[in-house]
Scaffold this motif. Structure first.
Motif: not given
Length: 414
Positions: A55-58, A108-110, A112-118
């Motif tokens: 879910a890399v995009r909110p 927002a996606t950029l 957001w994706a930084r958090l999802i990566a972890h």
């Protein structure tokens, strides 16, 4: 407390709050966790149990007038609303719509994706330490499309996400889907099998396992009322069933209730509060992996209590009675796919998801109050992101270099 040991208490015993407490513990902090209920009994309990690393995009608000018209006329099961409750949602929804332009959603996606990566890596550490691997399956989930054109469009988006963010998936045509889930009806166009996500058979049980780890490591769990939070000359205090407790720092991780508490201290955080429902079913057939029925706005997942069906978003008032219209439609749609059996509970569970108007969590220090920290507003992904944002906040509180740039999540951006 040993001399020089930093102290904190957290208000909020969901996955976000428990994870934050654990990350602070690891850094040598003395931590107490306060909630009105046992850990994991609110929003963290009621989800579909998917750690969504794909879910890399909110979730943006639709901007297509035709889609908005379908929602307004009640022709989609993704969103339901009570007309009398819309005035309280109007302001946050307008901000949400404004932030859903392609340009702002891209920003927002950029972040957001930084958090999802972890997400999975941070869960993995807690799962192993909590000895909770029996609750986890690392095999992904499936996104079903009943319309061939919708499936092709979804594949195009998935390909873009793979190119840009490295998410992995496999496309299943109707024959392959029938082989993978032989108990489903066999005339469906196909599905996307997201390979990276993990799933749990008991979301509340996973939070309880994390809370058990927190206690074994010396943490304290107390029942208390977060609304009694008070600033003191030495830090913060809150009333609990064991009396008043004090600490130099407090973490507010109350999910949808966070803005109400923070409003006492002059912070105004707009939220879109989305209610969701779930129900368990037993006596029918089961699924191999969780399945999201995109055309009908629900997910169903094999859980310890049976098949769990979870709904989309209902816009209503916080104290409104249950109106599980979406659950009824979802149940009927699920019965078209598989024999799910009978309802387990006499009444559906429901809870609220805290969605910020710019789709990003609120994370970090409160600028006007020393020792006040926040971690909430994860939208539909608190279960996914809890341990990741917990690590980021603990790093910040401990004076460490953060694993991600925290500026997009600061509380004063509103």
């Amino acid at each position: 407390m040993p001399d020089g040991q930093p102290s904190a208490f957290g208000v909020g015993g969901g996955l976000v709050g428990v994870s934050t407490a654990l990350h602070l513990q690891r850094r040598g902090w003395s931590v107490t966790l306060v909630d009105r209920k046992e850990p994991g009994r609110e929003t963290s309990y009621g989800n579909a149990g998917i750690i969504q690393s794909e879910a890399v995009r909110p979730y943006p608000m639709p901007r297509d007038p035709a889609v908005l018209a379908r929602i307004a006329m009640g022709r989609t099961n993704d969103v339901h609303y009570r007309l009398a409750s819309l005035p309280r949602h109007a302001g946050p929804l307008l901000r949400y719509w404004w932030n859903s332009t392609p340009e702002r959603h891209r920003e927002a996606t950029l972040a957001w994706a930084r958090l999802i990566a972890h997400a999975t890596a941070e869960h993995d550490t807690l799962i192993r330490d909590a000895h909770a691997d029996n609750l986890i399956r690392r095999a992904g989930y499936r996104l079903l499309h009943r319309d061939p054109a919708a499936l092709e469009q979804a594949i195009a988006v998935a390909e873009e996400n793979r190119r840009e963010f490295g998410v992995q998936f496999r496309v299943l045509d109707g024959r392959e889907l029938a082989k993978a889930e032989p108990l489903l009806r066999d005339d469906l166009p196909g599905a996307i099998h997201w390979l990276g996500p993990w799933t749990t058979s008991d979301p509340g049980g996973l939070v309880s396992a994390y809370a058990g780890l927190f206690e074994r490591l010396g943490g304290t769990l107390l029942h208390g009322d977060a609304q009694t939070l008070t600033e003191t000359t030495a830090g913060w205090s809150v009333d609990t069933n064991s009396g008043r407790i004090d600490a130099a720092n407090v973490v507010v991780a109350l999910g949808p209730w966070s803005p109400q508490l923070l409003g006492k201290f002059g912070y105004r955080i707009p939220l879109v509060r989305k209610r969701g429902y779930h129900m368990h079913y037993q006596g029918g057939r089961s699924l191999d992996l969780p399945l999201v029925d995109s055309a009908n706005g629900y997910a169903m997942a094999p859980m310890t209590k049976g098949i769990r069906i979870t709904t989309g978003a209902e816009l209503t008032s916080p104290d409104a009675p249950a109106t599980p219209i979406q659950l009824g439609y979802a149940e009927a749609a699920a019965r078209q796919l598989i024999e799910i059996g009978s309802r387990v509970e006499p009444e559906p569970w429901f809870g609220t998801r805290p969605c910020t108007t710019d789709m990003l969590p609120v994370l970090g220090p409160a600028p006007r109050h020393r020792g006040l920290w926040v971690n909430f507003g994860h939208g539909h992904q608190g279960f996914t992101l809890g341990p990741a944002t917990a690590r980021v906040l603990a790093e910040t509180m401990n004076g460490e270099a953060s694993s991600v740039d925290t500026s997009p999540y600061r509380i004063d951006r509103f």
